[in-house]
Design a protein around this motif. Structure first.
Motif, PDB file in Angstrom:
ATOM      1  N   ILE A 142       1.138  14.281  58.930  1.00  0.00           N
ATOM      2  CA  ILE A 142       1.900  15.493  58.668  1.00  0.00           C
ATOM      3  C   ILE A 142       2.106  16.355  59.916  1.00  0.00           C
ATOM      4  O   ILE A 142       2.828  17.336  59.889  1.00  0.00           O
ATOM      5  N   VAL A 143       1.491  15.992  61.038  1.00  0.00           N
ATOM      6  CA  VAL A 143       1.707  16.766  62.259  1.00  0.00           C
ATOM      7  C   VAL A 143       3.174  16.758  62.667  1.00  0.00           C
ATOM      8  O   VAL A 143       3.632  17.600  63.430  1.00  0.00           O
ATOM      9  N   ILE A 144       3.959  15.820  62.136  1.00  0.00           N
ATOM     10  CA  ILE A 144       5.369  15.713  62.484  1.00  0.00           C
ATOM     11  C   ILE A 144       6.129  16.996  62.198  1.00  0.00           C
ATOM     12  O   ILE A 144       7.114  17.310  62.853  1.00  0.00           O
ATOM     13  N   PHE A 145       5.690  17.775  61.219  1.00  0.00           N
ATOM     14  CA  PHE A 145       6.491  18.905  60.791  1.00  0.00           C
ATOM     15  C   PHE A 145       6.387  20.121  61.699  1.00  0.00           C
ATOM     16  O   PHE A 145       7.015  21.135  61.460  1.00  0.00           O
ATOM     17  N   THR A 146       5.602  20.097  62.762  1.00  0.00           N
ATOM     18  CA  THR A 146       5.331  21.291  63.526  1.00  0.00           C
ATOM     19  C   THR A 146       6.557  21.846  64.238  1.00  0.00           C
ATOM     20  O   THR A 146       7.219  21.173  64.993  1.00  0.00           O
ATOM     21  N   THR A 147       6.836  23.120  64.007  1.00  0.00           N
ATOM     22  CA  THR A 147       7.918  23.859  64.652  1.00  0.00           C
ATOM     23  C   THR A 147       7.619  25.349  64.549  1.00  0.00           C
ATOM     24  O   THR A 147       7.826  25.939  63.517  1.00  0.00           O
ATOM     25  N   THR A 148       7.122  25.965  65.622  1.00  0.00           N
ATOM     26  CA  THR A 148       6.788  27.372  65.557  1.00  0.00           C
ATOM     27  C   THR A 148       7.100  28.082  66.864  1.00  0.00           C
ATOM     28  O   THR A 148       7.764  27.556  67.723  1.00  0.00           O
ATOM     29  N   SER A 149       6.582  29.298  67.010  1.00  0.00           N
ATOM     30  CA  SER A 149       6.851  30.072  68.218  1.00  0.00           C
ATOM     31  C   SER A 149       5.601  30.786  68.710  1.00  0.00           C
ATOM     32  O   SER A 149       4.662  30.987  67.982  1.00  0.00           O
TER      33      SER A 149
ATOM     34  N   VAL B 261       2.786  17.404  51.045  1.00  0.00           N
ATOM     35  CA  VAL B 261       2.908  15.971  51.304  1.00  0.00           C
ATOM     36  C   VAL B 261       2.122  15.217  50.238  1.00  0.00           C
ATOM     37  O   VAL B 261       0.921  15.451  50.071  1.00  0.00           O
ATOM     38  N   GLU B 262       2.803  14.344  49.508  1.00  0.00           N
ATOM     39  CA  GLU B 262       2.136  13.471  48.542  1.00  0.00           C
ATOM     40  C   GLU B 262       2.272  12.044  49.045  1.00  0.00           C
ATOM     41  O   GLU B 262       3.373  11.593  49.380  1.00  0.00           O
ATOM     42  N   SER B 263       1.165  11.326  49.126  1.00  0.00           N
ATOM     43  CA  SER B 263       1.216   9.998  49.726  1.00  0.00           C
ATOM     44  C   SER B 263       0.408   9.000  48.906  1.00  0.00           C
ATOM     45  O   SER B 263      -0.536   9.353  48.193  1.00  0.00           O
ATOM     46  N   ASN B 264       0.788   7.747  49.060  1.00  0.00           N
ATOM     47  CA  ASN B 264       0.086   6.630  48.437  1.00  0.00           C
ATOM     48  C   ASN B 264      -0.075   5.580  49.521  1.00  0.00           C
ATOM     49  O   ASN B 264       0.881   4.888  49.879  1.00  0.00           O
ATOM     50  N   MET B 265      -1.284   5.492  50.089  1.00  0.00           N
ATOM     51  CA  MET B 265      -1.508   4.687  51.279  1.00  0.00           C
ATOM     52  C   MET B 265      -2.117   3.329  50.937  1.00  0.00           C
ATOM     53  O   MET B 265      -3.116   3.244  50.216  1.00  0.00           O
ATOM     54  N   SER B 266      -1.482   2.273  51.473  1.00  0.00           N
ATOM     55  CA  SER B 266      -2.010   0.928  51.306  1.00  0.00           C
ATOM     56  C   SER B 266      -2.903   0.568  52.480  1.00  0.00           C
ATOM     57  O   SER B 266      -2.740   1.082  53.593  1.00  0.00           O
ATOM     58  N   LEU B 267      -3.831  -0.328  52.249  1.00  0.00           N
ATOM     59  CA  LEU B 267      -4.725  -0.789  53.306  1.00  0.00           C
ATOM     60  C   LEU B 267      -4.145  -2.015  53.994  1.00  0.00           C
ATOM     61  O   LEU B 267      -3.298  -2.726  53.452  1.00  0.00           O
ATOM     62  N   ASN B 268      -4.616  -2.280  55.198  1.00  0.00           N
ATOM     63  CA  ASN B 268      -4.202  -3.477  55.914  1.00  0.00           C
ATOM     64  C   ASN B 268      -4.508  -4.721  55.088  1.00  0.00           C
ATOM     65  O   ASN B 268      -5.586  -4.845  54.500  1.00  0.00           O
ATOM     66  N   GLY B 269      -3.553  -5.648  55.031  1.00  0.00           N
ATOM     67  CA  GLY B 269      -3.744  -6.878  54.281  1.00  0.00           C
ATOM     68  C   GLY B 269      -3.086  -6.875  52.920  1.00  0.00           C
ATOM     69  O   GLY B 269      -2.982  -7.928  52.276  1.00  0.00           O
TER      70      GLY B 269
ATOM     71  N   GLY C  52       3.682  -1.852  51.081  1.00  0.00           N
ATOM     72  CA  GLY C  52       3.451  -0.813  52.068  1.00  0.00           C
ATOM     73  C   GLY C  52       3.110   0.534  51.463  1.00  0.00           C
ATOM     74  O   GLY C  52       3.088   0.713  50.249  1.00  0.00           O
ATOM     75  N   SER C  53       2.856   1.477  52.333  1.00  0.00           N
ATOM     76  CA  SER C  53       2.553   2.841  51.923  1.00  0.00           C
ATOM     77  C   SER C  53       3.840   3.578  51.593  1.00  0.00           C
ATOM     78  O   SER C  53       4.939   3.188  51.998  1.00  0.00           O
ATOM     79  N   ASN C  54       3.717   4.656  50.857  1.00  0.00           N
ATOM     80  CA  ASN C  54       4.867   5.518  50.592  1.00  0.00           C
ATOM     81  C   ASN C  54       4.398   6.951  50.524  1.00  0.00           C
ATOM     82  O   ASN C  54       3.221   7.245  50.293  1.00  0.00           O
ATOM     83  N   ALA C  55       5.321   7.863  50.764  1.00  0.00           N
ATOM     84  CA  ALA C  55       4.957   9.270  50.793  1.00  0.00           C
ATOM     85  C   ALA C  55       6.169  10.128  50.448  1.00  0.00           C
ATOM     86  O   ALA C  55       7.321   9.695  50.555  1.00  0.00           O
ATOM     87  N   TYR C  56       5.884  11.335  50.008  1.00  0.00           N
ATOM     88  CA  TYR C  56       6.904  12.339  49.704  1.00  0.00           C
ATOM     89  C   TYR C  56       6.512  13.607  50.440  1.00  0.00           C
ATOM     90  O   TYR C  56       5.358  14.042  50.378  1.00  0.00           O
ATOM     91  N   MET C  57       7.473  14.217  51.154  1.00  0.00           N
ATOM     92  CA  MET C  57       7.165  15.425  51.912  1.00  0.00           C
ATOM     93  C   MET C  57       8.233  16.479  51.682  1.00  0.00           C
ATOM     94  O   MET C  57       9.434  16.192  51.726  1.00  0.00           O
ATOM     95  N   LYS C  58       7.796  17.695  51.444  1.00  0.00           N
ATOM     96  CA  LYS C  58       8.674  18.835  51.249  1.00  0.00           C
ATOM     97  C   LYS C  58       8.235  19.934  52.209  1.00  0.00           C
ATOM     98  O   LYS C  58       7.072  20.317  52.245  1.00  0.00           O
ATOM     99  N   THR C  59       9.157  20.448  53.020  1.00  0.00           N
ATOM    100  CA  THR C  59       8.819  21.485  53.985  1.00  0.00           C
ATOM    101  C   THR C  59       9.685  22.717  53.768  1.00  0.00           C
ATOM    102  O   THR C  59      10.795  22.626  53.237  1.00  0.00           O
ATOM    103  N   LYS C  60       9.162  23.835  54.196  1.00  0.00           N
ATOM    104  CA  LYS C  60       9.880  25.102  54.099  1.00  0.00           C
ATOM    105  C   LYS C  60       9.679  25.882  55.382  1.00  0.00           C
ATOM    106  O   LYS C  60       8.558  26.051  55.856  1.00  0.00           O
TER     107      LYS C  60
END
Length: 437
Positions: free
Chosen positions: A10-17, A188-196, A200-208
């Motif tokens: 979730i660090v992707i969402f960073t945008t500040t001042s 952020v709501e996520s469903n993470m799969s393990l290696n093997g 794959g994994s999936n996620a839902y993200m909502k930002t404001k």
């Protein structure tokens, strides 16, 4: 062996001042040449940050563009403890190594515009500063290793100021305005799969993203050759927060955490200045009082709501102090076209203590030296003032010696032990041109 792939996505969402180029260096090449101070010219757009009330006397439309190149040079920090029992799953093994102090060059620009209003009788001032190739770059820094927290990403953001200045009479002028920041939140709501796994994994993200505003007030009194002013900047806290929840498949490891950070912080500022101008010389002086009581480290804090993810240790306890920043400068006119400038300032660190305890935040007091030159000419029939300003920030050298025991109080060495030296310098070159339209 299967390995959990959940990371801090979730660090992707960073945008500040944050406290910006304006605070550290200047709003233009001309203000940078006097260590970041305003002058007595009502049409100089760079004054919109330092003493916007002076713009109330402007009779000309002006537009100014400046380019900044900021270079950092900090001493290497080698052979310190980088992992111990508080951040190493192989405890009690202690790892030694370096930490990065080669901070990248920052290229930025500034735009200042002054527009007098015949109808209102005053003038509007607008200032924009920010990186050239992007709007914002944030960096919370390493959670454990030493970080120059005032320099890692301090100026890598867009900042804007808008003021309206109105002259009460020939001697008194006032202004009101604001500077802007952003508040970011996300789910952020996520469903993470393990290696093997076969899927794959999936996620839902909502930002404001919501704008945040803080006020600016300025007033001045001028009489003959003298100018006295007061400027106030309201505090601005630009936060990032994210609620992150979900689970990993197969092992069914649930997580529900909040990630929070105050990546950027504008302190409350009171600025008092006095300028004296006579004949060819102008003397400038200012003292800033900055209040840092609400500052927090930019490190991301993980707070557990439920599930299997553990909260951050958050060992660091930040102690701050309010600071006084004195500055002096001079501008000398060799002719109607040619001017030179020089300035000096002293900026103490707002972080108190000797950094011997837990935590990664480091900073130093510093001395600011500046020089500049400007030349007035006609360019395609338009009156244009070209300026070059340079600054050299010398950080006081300090030795950091970590206290005994690990961050959690257990026997061992703290991260950063046993000792290292902080200091170095920051160099800035600014080139600009102001057009009188």
């Amino acid at each position: 062996m299967k390995k959990l792939t959940f990371t801090t996505f979730i660090v992707i969402f960073t945008t500040t001042s944050f406290a910006s180029i304006q605070d550290f260096f200047g709003t233009s090449a001309s203000t940078a040449s006097v260590s970041g101070m305003g002058n007595s010219n009502p049409s100089n757009g760079g004054n919109n940050y330092y003493l916007p009330a002076i713009l109330g006397y402007s009779k000309s439309n002006t537009a100014e563009y400046s380019f900044f190149n900021i270079e950092h040079s900090f001493p290497a920090i080698d052979n310190i403890v980088t992992k111990n029992g508080t951040n190493n799953s192989d405890a009690p093994i202690t790892d030694y190594g370096p930490t990065g102090t080669k901070y990248e060059t920052v290229t930025a620009h500034a735009i200042n515009i002054v527009v007098p209003s015949n109808k209102l009788g005053g003038a509007f001032g607008f200032t924009y500063t920010g990186p050239i190739t992007y709007l914002v770059e944030t960096n919370s820094g390493n959670a454990y290793l030493p970080e120059y927290v005032m320099y890692r990403s301090r100026y890598k953001r867009t900042a804007m100021n808008l003021n309206y200045a109105h002259p009460v009479n020939q001697n008194i002028s006032i202004s009101l305005g604001f500077h802007m920041g952003l508040q970011i939140s996300s789910d952020v709501e996520s469903n993470m799969s393990l290696n093997g796994n076969d899927y794959g994994s999936n996620a839902y993200m909502k930002t404001k993203t919501a704008p945040a505003f803080a006020g600016i007030f300025s007033c001045l009194y001028r009489n003959n050759n003298h100018l006295t002013y007061l400027t106030y900047h309201q505090e601005m806290k630009s936060n990032i927060s994210s609620k992150t929840y979900g689970l990993t498949n197969n092992l069914s490891v649930a997580f529900d955490v909040n990630l929070e950070s105050l990546l950027y912080y504008d302190p409350q500022i009171f600025r008092v200045g006095y300028n004296y101008k006579k004949s060819r010389i102008e003397l400038l002086s200012a003292v800033e009082y900055q209040m840092w009581g609400n500052y927090r480290s930019p490190v991301i804090h993980v707070k557990r709501n439920s599930g299997g993810i553990i909260s951050s240790d958050d060992y660091e306890s930040i102690n701050t102090k309010n600071i006084l920043i004195p500055k002096i400068g001079t501008r000398f006119s060799w002719s109607n076209n040619l001017k030179t400038s020089a300035g000096f300032g002293y900026r103490p660190t707002p972080l108190s203590g000797d950094f011997s305890g837990a935590g990664n935040s480091i900073d130093c007091d510093k001395y600011i030296y500046s020089l500049g030159i400007s030349y007035l000419a006609k360019t395609f029939g338009v009156e244009t003032e070209y300026s070059i300003g340079g600054q050299y920030h010398q950080l006081e050298e300090t030795t950091v010696s970590k206290s005994s025991n690990m961050e959690n109080g257990d026997s061992g060495l703290k991260i950063g032990a046993s000792n290292y030296t902080i200091g170095g310098n920051v160099t800035t070159i600014a080139i600009g041109a102001q057009l009188t339209l």
